[in-house]
Every structure is written in C-alpha cells, then in structure tokens.
Write a protein that holds these residues in place. Structure first.
Motif, PDB file in Angstrom:
ATOM      1  N   GLN A 170       0.510  -1.199  -0.065  1.00 20.24           N
ATOM      2  CA  GLN A 170      -0.148  -0.014  -0.142  1.00 20.24           C
ATOM      3  C   GLN A 170       1.021   1.322   0.018  1.00 20.24           C
ATOM      4  OE1 GLN A 170      -3.761   0.343  -0.156  1.00 20.24           O
ATOM      5  NE2 GLN A 170      -3.073   2.129  -0.510  1.00 20.24           N
ATOM      6  N   ALA A 171       1.817   1.316   0.872  1.00 22.85           N
ATOM      7  CA  ALA A 171       2.961   1.855   0.914  1.00 22.85           C
ATOM      8  C   ALA A 171       3.472   2.743  -0.641  1.00 22.85           C
ATOM      9  CB  ALA A 171       3.651   2.321   1.940  1.00 22.85           C
ATOM     10  N   GLN A 172       4.385   1.769  -1.206  1.00 19.34           N
ATOM     11  CA  GLN A 172       4.099   1.808  -2.012  1.00 19.34           C
ATOM     12  C   GLN A 172       3.440   1.812  -3.478  1.00 19.34           C
ATOM     13  OE1 GLN A 172       5.810  -2.075  -2.682  1.00 19.34           O
ATOM     14  NE2 GLN A 172       8.064  -2.006  -1.939  1.00 19.34           N
ATOM     15  N   ALA A 173       2.181   1.298  -3.249  1.00 11.39           N
ATOM     16  CA  ALA A 173       0.734   1.944  -4.045  1.00 11.39           C
ATOM     17  C   ALA A 173       0.706   3.692  -4.229  1.00 11.39           C
ATOM     18  CB  ALA A 173       0.089   0.937  -4.101  1.00 11.39           C
ATOM     19  N   ASP A 174       1.064   3.543  -2.963  1.00 17.52           N
ATOM     20  CA  ASP A 174       0.484   5.588  -2.492  1.00 17.52           C
ATOM     21  C   ASP A 174       1.158   6.361  -3.595  1.00 17.52           C
ATOM     22  OD1 ASP A 174      -1.592   5.173  -1.281  1.00 17.52           O
ATOM     23  OD2 ASP A 174       0.090   5.414   0.681  1.00 17.52           O
ATOM     24  N   VAL A 175       3.373   6.137  -3.350  1.00  9.27           N
ATOM     25  CA  VAL A 175       4.142   6.645  -3.894  1.00  9.27           C
ATOM     26  C   VAL A 175       4.398   6.270  -5.244  1.00  9.27           C
ATOM     27  CG1 VAL A 175       6.166   6.746  -4.119  1.00  9.27           C
ATOM     28  CG2 VAL A 175       5.541   6.584  -1.781  1.00  9.27           C
ATOM     29  N   ILE A 176       3.397   5.263  -5.965  1.00  6.80           N
ATOM     30  CA  ILE A 176       4.150   5.154  -7.148  1.00  6.80           C
ATOM     31  C   ILE A 176       2.353   5.666  -7.498  1.00  6.80           C
ATOM     32  CG2 ILE A 176       2.598   3.496  -9.357  1.00  6.80           C
ATOM     33  CD1 ILE A 176       3.881   1.444  -7.464  1.00  6.80           C
ATOM     34  N   ALA A 177       1.109   6.441  -6.632  1.00  9.32           N
ATOM     35  CA  ALA A 177      -0.166   6.699  -7.705  1.00  9.32           C
ATOM     36  C   ALA A 177       0.548   8.371  -7.724  1.00  9.32           C
ATOM     37  CB  ALA A 177      -1.003   6.947  -6.368  1.00  9.32           C
ATOM     38  N   ALA A 178       0.738   9.144  -6.342  1.00 10.47           N
ATOM     39  CA  ALA A 178       1.241   9.870  -6.529  1.00 10.47           C
ATOM     40  C   ALA A 178       2.728  10.468  -7.413  1.00 10.47           C
ATOM     41  CB  ALA A 178       2.320  10.739  -5.232  1.00 10.47           C
ATOM     42  N   TYR A 179       3.369   9.609  -7.730  1.00 17.19           N
ATOM     43  CA  TYR A 179       4.418  10.243  -8.819  1.00 17.19           C
ATOM     44  C   TYR A 179       4.161   9.542  -9.792  1.00 17.19           C
ATOM     45  CZ  TYR A 179       5.210  12.976  -4.427  1.00 17.19           C
ATOM     46  OH  TYR A 179       5.253  13.731  -3.678  1.00 17.19           O
ATOM     47  N   GLY A 180       3.757   8.130 -10.565  1.00 20.67           N
ATOM     48  CA  GLY A 180       4.021   7.582 -11.766  1.00 20.67           C
ATOM     49  C   GLY A 180       4.829   7.270 -11.407  1.00 20.67           C
ATOM     50  N   VAL A 181       5.570   6.610 -10.860  1.00 21.49           N
ATOM     51  CA  VAL A 181       7.141   6.087 -11.523  1.00 21.49           C
ATOM     52  C   VAL A 181       7.412   4.996 -11.449  1.00 21.49           C
ATOM     53  CG1 VAL A 181       8.245   7.173  -8.647  1.00 21.49           C
ATOM     54  CG2 VAL A 181       6.846   5.203  -8.566  1.00 21.49           C
ATOM     55  N   THR A 182       5.991   4.545 -11.926  1.00 20.44           N
ATOM     56  CA  THR A 182       6.363   3.250 -12.792  1.00 20.44           C
ATOM     57  C   THR A 182       6.080   3.433 -13.985  1.00 20.44           C
ATOM     58  OG1 THR A 182       4.194   2.875 -12.086  1.00 20.44           O
ATOM     59  CG2 THR A 182       5.158   1.425 -10.930  1.00 20.44           C
ATOM     60  N   ASP A 183       5.860   4.594 -14.193  1.00 22.22           N
ATOM     61  CA  ASP A 183       4.734   4.421 -15.427  1.00 22.22           C
ATOM     62  C   ASP A 183       7.090   3.954 -16.405  1.00 22.22           C
ATOM     63  OD1 ASP A 183       2.575   5.790 -14.797  1.00 22.22           O
ATOM     64  OD2 ASP A 183       3.440   7.688 -15.029  1.00 22.22           O
ATOM     65  N   PRO A 184       7.101   3.824 -17.722  1.00 25.06           N
ATOM     66  CA  PRO A 184       7.921   3.514 -18.695  1.00 25.06           C
ATOM     67  C   PRO A 184       8.639   5.347 -18.890  1.00 25.06           C
ATOM     68  CG  PRO A 184       5.750   2.976 -19.891  1.00 25.06           C
ATOM     69  CD  PRO A 184       5.229   4.142 -18.479  1.00 25.06           C
ATOM     70  N   GLU A 185       7.765   6.081 -19.179  1.00 25.77           N
ATOM     71  CA  GLU A 185       7.970   7.694 -19.867  1.00 25.77           C
ATOM     72  C   GLU A 185       9.006   8.075 -18.023  1.00 25.77           C
ATOM     73  OE1 GLU A 185      10.038  10.295 -21.915  1.00 25.77           O
ATOM     74  OE2 GLU A 185       8.061   8.759 -21.867  1.00 25.77           O
ATOM     75  N   PHE A 186       8.629   7.872 -17.169  1.00 21.74           N
ATOM     76  CA  PHE A 186       8.810   7.643 -16.141  1.00 21.74           C
ATOM     77  C   PHE A 186      10.462   7.605 -15.871  1.00 21.74           C
ATOM     78  CE2 PHE A 186      10.689   7.680 -11.380  1.00 21.74           C
ATOM     79  CZ  PHE A 186      10.852   9.029 -11.024  1.00 21.74           C
ATOM     80  N   ILE A 187      10.683   5.880 -15.788  1.00 17.96           N
ATOM     81  CA  ILE A 187      11.651   5.306 -15.643  1.00 17.96           C
ATOM     82  C   ILE A 187      12.838   5.844 -17.176  1.00 17.96           C
ATOM     83  CG2 ILE A 187      12.561   3.332 -16.282  1.00 17.96           C
ATOM     84  CD1 ILE A 187       9.733   1.922 -14.857  1.00 17.96           C
ATOM     85  N   ARG A 188      12.198   6.305 -18.432  1.00 16.52           N
ATOM     86  CA  ARG A 188      13.731   6.336 -19.577  1.00 16.52           C
ATOM     87  C   ARG A 188      14.013   7.458 -18.378  1.00 16.52           C
ATOM     88  NH1 ARG A 188      14.300   4.983 -24.013  1.00 16.52           N
ATOM     89  NH2 ARG A 188      15.635   6.549 -25.440  1.00 16.52           N
ATOM     90  N   LYS A 189      12.975   8.744 -18.240  1.00 16.82           N
ATOM     91  CA  LYS A 189      14.020  10.114 -17.640  1.00 16.82           C
ATOM     92  C   LYS A 189      14.794   9.761 -16.756  1.00 16.82           C
ATOM     93  CE  LYS A 189      10.989  13.896 -18.442  1.00 16.82           C
ATOM     94  NZ  LYS A 189      10.772  15.178 -18.455  1.00 16.82           N
ATOM     95  N   MET A 190      14.249   8.701 -16.469  1.00 16.36           N
ATOM     96  CA  MET A 190      15.208   8.382 -14.716  1.00 16.36           C
ATOM     97  C   MET A 190      16.214   7.507 -15.129  1.00 16.36           C
ATOM     98  SD  MET A 190      14.219   6.373 -11.054  1.00 16.36           S
ATOM     99  CE  MET A 190      14.170   4.649 -11.526  1.00 16.36           C
ATOM    100  N   ASP A 191      16.180   6.928 -15.607  1.00 10.84           N
ATOM    101  CA  ASP A 191      17.537   6.250 -16.465  1.00 10.84           C
ATOM    102  C   ASP A 191      18.490   7.461 -17.132  1.00 10.84           C
ATOM    103  OD1 ASP A 191      18.706   3.829 -17.129  1.00 10.84           O
ATOM    104  OD2 ASP A 191      18.432   3.994 -19.483  1.00 10.84           O
ATOM    105  N   ARG A 192      18.026   8.076 -17.842  1.00 10.28           N
ATOM    106  CA  ARG A 192      18.702   8.863 -19.192  1.00 10.28           C
ATOM    107  C   ARG A 192      19.759  10.110 -17.918  1.00 10.28           C
ATOM    108  NH1 ARG A 192      18.396   6.573 -23.491  1.00 10.28           N
ATOM    109  NH2 ARG A 192      18.332   4.637 -21.843  1.00 10.28           N
ATOM    110  N   THR A 193      19.134  10.261 -16.349  1.00 11.86           N
ATOM    111  CA  THR A 193      19.727  10.759 -15.937  1.00 11.86           C
ATOM    112  C   THR A 193      20.818  10.149 -15.322  1.00 11.86           C
ATOM    113  OG1 THR A 193      17.407  12.178 -15.943  1.00 11.86           O
ATOM    114  CG2 THR A 193      19.181  12.970 -13.764  1.00 11.86           C
ATOM    115  N   ILE A 194      20.192   9.074 -14.295  1.00 11.77           N
ATOM    116  CA  ILE A 194      21.185   8.881 -13.148  1.00 11.77           C
ATOM    117  C   ILE A 194      21.941   7.769 -14.227  1.00 11.77           C
ATOM    118  CG2 ILE A 194      21.450   6.001 -12.414  1.00 11.77           C
ATOM    119  CD1 ILE A 194      18.690   7.062 -11.271  1.00 11.77           C
ATOM    120  N   ASN A 195      22.387   7.199 -15.488  1.00 11.47           N
ATOM    121  CA  ASN A 195      22.918   6.992 -15.969  1.00 11.47           C
ATOM    122  C   ASN A 195      23.692   7.202 -17.314  1.00 11.47           C
ATOM    123  OD1 ASN A 195      23.344   4.414 -15.071  1.00 11.47           O
ATOM    124  ND2 ASN A 195      20.843   3.635 -15.901  1.00 11.47           N
TER     125      ASN A 195
END
Length: 864
Positions: free
Chosen positions: A309-334
């Motif tokens: 549930q706690a994970q789901a709350d964060v996901i719902a708030a920031y869409g951290v599982t969205d492909p677009e979010f992950i892609r951007k994160m990856d471009r930044t971190i890596n």
DNA sequence: TCTGCGTGCGCG
DNA sequence: AAAGCGCGCACGCAGA
C-alpha cells in the motif's frame, strides 16, 4: 593451446607439486614421531591411558608452578561471591591441554572422531581414535568417550583448549557434559594482545617460538590434510599431528599464564572474568530462542499488504512506474553510461562501415576479374549481407538502451532521482547530517524534513521501515532455525569487550537425525564428512531485533520461552554514567556525580535543571510527556552525557538540541556549564588521553586492555607538525588559521593526523567506560550461569550489552526468584555508587510485566 | 558468479 | 580542512 588450456596445465602442475610436498611432509611427520607420543586404537588400552591422566593430576598437586597457577584459577572475587551464596566452584586440581578432531566445523551438528591430550609433568601425549573412515582398527566411540566423560565433567580438572568454545560445542554434540573448560589459549592471546593479525595456534607458535620455547614441525592442518576432514586420513598421521597440537597448546598455555601474571593487570582480566566465559558463551549460543512461527507468519501477512500500500501510494502520487518516468530517470542516472554507449556505438558503426567497404572492394575486384565462382567471392557476398543486416541504432541518447527496467524502492539512486531531480526538492542534507561531504542524501532523517513540504512522499518512511522488518527479520528467521528448531546466534567479542551477535553458516538440518550409536556412528561420520562445507545460512544477530517501533516490538514478541516457562530479564540502569561516576569519585576525587546516585536522585534531572537553567520540576520525563514543557530536558541532558562520553563536538550537540526546541544560546550555555558542574569529568577524560599517549593503550576497571597501535606514532608526528606551525595544542582556537603556515602536503597530513588521533582518543576513553560496562555484565552473567543455569536449570538465551535474560519454569517464578535476579544484577559488582536495574517478567520478549503486577500465587499477570 | 565496498539502519 | 563509541546485515554497484 588456448589460454584456458595453459591455465589448466599450470594448475595441474601446482596441484601435483603440492601433492608431492604434502607426501614428503607426511613421510617426515611419520618418520620423526617422538617416543612420548602414544596413539590409542584399542579399547583394551583405554584403562591404562586413563590411569596416566590420573597420575599426571597426582603429580601436579606437588608441583610449584601448578599449585601457583591453581591459585590464579581459584582466588577470584566471583568465586567467593558464589561461595557466599552457597554455590561452590570446586578448586582447580589439575591443568591439562586437550584438542578434538572432528567431522567438520558445524557447532550444532558435527561430531568428534578423536581427541588428544598433553600431560605436562609426565611429558607425554595421547591420541584416542574412534571416528576415522579409513577402515583401520580403532576404539569404539562409546568406550573412547566413556574413558574421558567423567574427567571432562569435573569442574575441578581444568581443561585448556585452543578456541575452547568450538571443542566444547563438539563434545556437547557427542553427549558429554564438560565442565572446567576454563583456559582457552586463543582467548588468553586476545587478552595479551588484541591486535594479533591471526590467532591460529600454529602461526602464534611460529611467531612467538623464541619466547615460548617451542620446537617441533611448523606444519599446519592444511599442509597435511589439504582441506579435507582429518577423519579421511590415517590414524597414525592424524594422531601425531593432534598430539603436536596439544603439546604446542601446552607451551602456549604456560607462556600465556606466565605472561598474564607478569603484565599489568592482565591476570585480573583473564582470571576474574574470561576464564569462566567459554562455558557461559557456549551455553547461550546453544540455548537459543523458541520462535512463535505462526505469529511471525501472521505479522508478515499483515505487513506485506501495508508495504504494498505504501508503495502504491508513492506510485499513485508520482507515477514512478510509468515507462516515461523510468526512461527519464535512466537517462539522468546513467548519463555517463549512456555517453560511453554512444561512443562505443559510433565505433561499432564506423567499424561496420569499414568492413562493408572492404567486402565491397573484394566483390568488385572479383567481378572485374570474372572470378565470381570463387569461394572468396561467395564469402564476401555473404559477409556483406551479414554486415548490412546488422541493425545499428544511431549513436545518440535517444537510441541508447535502457539500463534501468523498473523503479526500485530499495535503490538509493532511484529515490535520489525522484526527490532531487523529478520533484526538484531543495537539498538540505548538509543542515541535517554531520558529514560535510554528503549531499542529496535519502536517509530517514533527511527525508523526514522533506515530508513536511511534500506530504505525498511520507509513505516512503513506511516503505523502508517495512522492508527492513520483512527482509531482515520476519521473512528471514523462519528459514534460519537450527536442528533443534530454535533460533541461535554466534557470539563474538569485540574491541571493547562487548559481545557481537550474528548469524552463521551451518550444514543442512536434515543431514543427521536420531541418536548416534556405536552401530550407526561411522555411517553418520561418513555422511557428515561427505556433506562438505557448511553452506546453509542460520541464526541471526540477536542484538538488533527491533524494539523502538510498534511493529518492531511485535517481532520481539515472536521470541518466546519454552512451554511452561516465562522470561525473567533485567537491564542495568545507566551503567556507563555510573561507571564514570565511580571513576570520578575513586580516581579523581569528584564525588558529586556518585553522591547523586547514592542519594537516589536522577542525575539527569538534577543536571538538566542546572544546565538549562529551568525549574527542576520541568526536567522530569513525565513533565515532558504531560506537555508541561515542549522541550525534553532530561533526554537532552542524557544526550549530553553520551556526547561527552563519546567526545561529540559542541556543534553537533547544539544542532540536535536546537532541533528539540532549545535556543542556540541556551544549548551552548548548557554545554559549557557541564564542565563547571562536573569538573572531574574533563580531568578523567584528559587522564585517559595522557595514559594513551604514554602507553598506547587504555584498560577497563578489570584491566582489560585495548591497544591503539598507530596512536603514539601519529601523535608524535602531529606534535612535530604542530610545533612547526606554532600550534600550541589540539584545542588552539587558531588551529585552522595557523595550519595555513604549512605546505599543502604537510597541511593534508596535519588534518589527517588530527582525525586519526582524535578517533583513537575518543575510542580509548570510550573503551574504559563501555568496556568496564561489558565487564560488569559479564560478571553478572557468570554469576547467573552458576547460580541459575547450572544451579536451577534456568535456560540462558540472551545477553545484550547491559541486559540479560533467562527462561524460568513458571512454578519457580517466585518473589524470591525476582529478588535474586535483581541481586545478581546489582550486587555482583560493587562500585562507589549503587547499581540499579530494571527486572521484568516477560511471557514473551518485550511483553514486560513488573513484579508488582505479577500474581505469584496464580502464576499470571494480575487482573487489570 | 563471486567478493569487497559504500550507504543506510537495526540495536546498546 | 575534525570533532559520536561499539556492532551486523541488506542492498546495489563495480571489478575480478
């Protein structure tokens, strides 16, 4: 030949050479067997062997060295204390040196297959064989063990081993009940020097050969037996090796005892405390905890959805599982990895183009010459097609592959991206953590600050808390139980003398079952030896089971006593400040602190009122809890004592005090007033530093040393550099300014030395206090072991820095029992101020019931 | 695939 | 240009 072939051939040669060397060493060992080494392989020889042990004991009674040594074992305060209580530890009457040879090193499962002993005055050694798998004639197990069972169980017959806890555990596995295992030449060496690079018997003998007066071969176990169990090797060879071991053990034991007596207060440290701990420690390790697995499973089932549930709350708030979010994160971190990929990709493309050109040229050439039927031509056509088929994406960020597939809540880098990059939260790391080099932290305390402005982040706190609980404890424990179905731990001693507790590896629990008999013994040994190295993770650290959160408490509550028992536990109240008070009073003549404890006052409350200049009534913890003040004055004062004890900087103390609502000015005045109110404290700390500078070590009240081998060298060098820079001492207010007079290199060295010497100084002072606290608890444990565990049969499952716990059959839990437990904690050791403790009855760990709330008649908690 | 290391957090 | 002691374990990463 390929590279692998060359390596393999090399390895074969090395192995061959090692085999040859080993064969030579074996031959030499057999050839040079001393005449006083006796190997027993026939049950009929056992009575004669036992008679020789008896004869040795008789001779020792009239020997000067031995009688003097027995006095060391006998004249201890704890022995006298126990005698007052009607508990007798029999006087030492002999000292012999023993070793066991075993099927392996699993302390709960493996079995012995032979033992050796050295009889010093008779100057002869024996090896008794019964578990070898070579098919040779040997003793039967029951006869061999029977020959020593009585002797092993006599507390008056002192037995010395090297790494005694191991051999004791093995003998317990074999059904023996050893007592009097009171010298351990490994532990003795630790007492003599806590900085040995290794404590193995052979390396120690080699290193101290001259001082010890040792002779004989230097072979190690591995030299003769590779990494195999000795049970696979011939009796004669193992026997000679095993007797050399106890002979070396004897030389080491004698030298250690003489050196302990000759050096400072080391005999006190060893004989007052350490000599008793082998049996105590092994008893605790083997006792372990019964775990309420149903409850643990229920807790897991309850927390897992909460985590989700706690994970789901964060996901719902920031869409951290969205492909677009992950892609951007990856471009930044890596970003760096991606740049690297682009460069490599460009090279791949260039290489491909080059190869195509080459193949095309070759095709053109063949066609021009009309040689299109040649293999060269068809190959080139095929290769070109291959090269053209290679789909090489353009070398840019857009086309670089994804290095991150999904968002992970346990990856700091992902959290860092979410917070600082995606949400753009201002980095406040430096205001919160003390490490000045740190930025973009995602630790609990930094995140807490961010939750204030970004509420939807708050579930992250639960995510990490639940993950820790589930991953480290709840999901791990059910798979970490040992053969007896209980949860055990491995205890070790650390630099200050405290215990550390950890998990360990063992053999699979199903490797051995049922009783071991003479009939099934060798088959069992075969199974144990064939099983090879231990590999199953077992046990856990029992000293960091959660306690401070509601959910954490519930983990502790799955640790339960055996059926029909309850826990009786107690922790020493503020043992470290009391030891400081004791030292200030007895060594430095400052009685203020000790006097407060003698008057039964709570020094934290008294000092809080004076230091923070507030009404005493506001300094009680209950005043804070009742909301009479918004500042936890008592807690702050307690922190200050801790801070002073650990040598925390004023700045750090002020920082935490301000966070709790004190003004900066008030915090600074409080910090400064500490020394005015308790002048003995700084005197005590400085005396500790002076001792460190003179000797390079500090010691506890019981003489247990900790050495700081680099300190004096560093200090001398630092003094030299300070002199050059005109720096008076480390407290020179212009330290930093004056350091600029130094060359850049020297300045770097200067600051490094400041750091290193400072760390040693704090650790050295801390050792005197924390280590003395560990000594106090160990003395309580020793008394408990003899009086409660041996005396009353109460299980001893836990020791935890300043507390201990026993399991008491519920019918034996009387008011007298509780009073006795409290007496053990507070009256085993006498200081200049009284010791106090908090004794509780616990139907489960952490379910604490004070004696006043316990109905002793009906054996249950009083009705609420 | 294994091992060592850094970070973070559980305890006293 | 420093400044909190003593631990063990999970996790991810990097290098072998």
């Amino acid at each position: 030949m390929t590279k692998a072939d060359v390596i393999a051939a090399g390895e074969r040669l090395t192995a061959e050479r090692k085999r040859a060397e080993r064969a030579e060493r074996i031959a030499e060992t057999l050839r040079t067997k001393p005449a006083n080494f006796h190997i027993v392989t026939d049950d009929a020889e056992l009575p004669a062997f036992v008679e020789r042990v008896r004869e040795e004991c008789r001779l020792q009674k009239d020997d000067v060295w031995f009688t003097r040594t027995f006095a060391l074992f006998n004249n201890t305060l704890i022995k006298r204390k126990l005698a007052e209580r009607g508990i007798t530890i029999p006087d030492a009457q002999s000292l012999t040196v023993w070793d066991t040879e075993t099927s392996g090193v699993d302390k709960m499962i493996d079995l012995t297959g032979g033992y050796s002993v050295w009889l010093p005055l008779l100057d002869e050694g024996y090896y008794v064989a019964y578990g070898h798998l070579t098919g040779e004639k040997q003793c039967t197990r029951s006869a061999a063990l029977g020959a020593i069972a009585k002797f092993m169980s006599l507390a008056s017959q002192i037995k010395s081993f090297h790494n005694a806890p191991f051999d004791l555990a093995m003998m317990l596995n074999d059904g023996l009940s050893p007592q009097g295992i009171r010298f351990d030449s490994l532990e003795g060496m630790r007492t003599l020097n806590d900085n040995e690079p290794t404590y193995g018997l052979k390396p120690l003998i080699t290193k101290y050969k001259t001082a010890i007066g040792a002779t004989g071969p230097d072979f190690t176990f591995e030299d003769l037996f590779a990494k195999e169990s000795p049970m696979l090797h011939p009796i004669e060879l193992v026997g000679i090796y095993a007797i050399w071991d106890v002979l070396k053990g004897w030389w080491l034991t004698k030298w250690e005892i003489d050196t302990l007596v000759a050096t400072d207060k080391l005999a006190t440290a060893y004989f007052e405390i350490a000599q008793y701990l082998t049996e105590v420690n092994v008893n605790i390790e083997r006792t372990g905890f019964v775990i309420d697995l149903d409850e643990l499973k229920a807790l897991g089932d309850e927390l897992r959805p909460k985590l989700e549930q706690a994970q789901a709350d964060v996901i719902a708030a920031y869409g951290v599982t969205d492909p677009e979010f992950i892609r951007k994160m990856d471009r930044t971190i890596n970003a760096a990895k991606i740049t690297e990929w682009c460069e490599k990709q460009a090279k791949r493309i260039a290489k491909n183009a080059e190869a195509r050109t080459k193949q095309r040229a070759s095709i053109t050439e063949c066609e021009a010459a009309g040689k299109t039927t040649l293999k060269k031509y068809t190959n080139a056509v095929a290769r070109l097609a291959e090269l053209e088929a290679e789909e090489l994406a353009p070398p840019d960020v857009e086309h670089a592959p994804l290095f991150i597939e999904s968002f992970s809540f346990t990856t700091d880098n992902h959290l860092r991206y979410l917070i600082y990059d995606h949400l753009g939260i201002t980095d406040r790391t430096k205001q919160i953590v003390k490490d000045k080099n740190k930025s973009r932290a995602v630790s609990k305390e930094v995140l807490e600050r961010y939750y204030e402005e970004e509420e939807a982040l708050a579930p992250l706190a639960n995510v990490s808390a639940y993950e820790k609980l589930l991953g480290t404890y709840i999901d791990k424990i059910p798979n970490a139980l040992d053969v007896d179905g209980r949860l055990h731990t491995q205890l070790d001693t650390v630099s200050t003398g405290r215990y550390s507790s950890k998990g360990y590896k063992g053999k699979p629990n199903d490797i051995r079952s049922g009783e071991v008999t003479d009939a099934n013994y060798l088959a069992t040994m075969r199974k144990l030896v064939d099983c090879g190295e231990k590999s199953v993770p077992k046990g856990t650290n029992l000293q960091n089971i959660p306690a401070r959160s509601k959910e954490g408490e519930r983990v502790r509550m799955t640790f339960v006593p055996p059926p029909g028992s309850v826990f009786l536990g107690s922790d020493l109240s503020s043992i470290e400040p009391r030891l400081q008070a004791h030292k200030m009073a007895t060594v430095f003549g400052d009685e203020i602190f000790a006097e407060m404890y003698r008057k039964g006052l709570d020094p934290y409350v008294e000092f809080a009122a004076t230091m923070f200049e507030v009404d005493r009534e506001l300094c009680f913890e209950k005043a804070y809890k009742a909301g009479l003040t918004s500042i936890p004055f008592r807690k702050l004062t307690k922190d200050m004592f801790l801070a002073k004890g650990y040598g925390q900087a004023q700045e750090q103390f002020v920082k935490t005090a301000v966070k709790r609502g004190v003004t900066e000015d008030q915090a600074k005045r409080a910090y400064a007033s500490f020394d005015e109110i308790l002048p003995g404290f700084t005197t005590m700390v400085n005396a500790s530093f002076a001792h460190l500078r003179e000797h390079g070590w500090t010691a506890t009240l019981w003489g247990q040393k900790r050495r700081f081998p680099e300190y004096r060298k560093n200090w001398r060098r630092l003094c030299e550099i300070m002199k050059r820079a005109g720096i008076r001492d480390k407290n020179d207010p212009d330290l930093s300014k004056k350091s600029y007079k130094l060359s850049p290199d020297l300045r770097t060295e200067f600051w490094q030395l400041i750091r290193l010497t400072g760390r040693d100084e704090r650790a050295a002072f801390n050792h005197e206090i924390q280590g003395s606290g560990a000594n106090v608890l160990k003395l309580c444990m020793i008394r408990s072991y003899y009086e409660l565990t041996l005396g009353r049969g109460w299980e001893f499952p836990l020791t935890l820095h300043d507390e201990q716990k026993h399991a008491v059959p519920i019918a034996e839990l009387t008011e007298e029992a509780v009073a006795l437990y409290t007496d053990i904690m507070t009256n085993t050791v006498t200081l200049a101020c009284p010791l106090e403790c908090d004794t509780v009855i616990e139907p489960k760990w952490m379910q604490e019931i004070r004696a006043a709330e316990w109905d002793f008649t009906n054996r249950r908690p009083k009705a609420a």
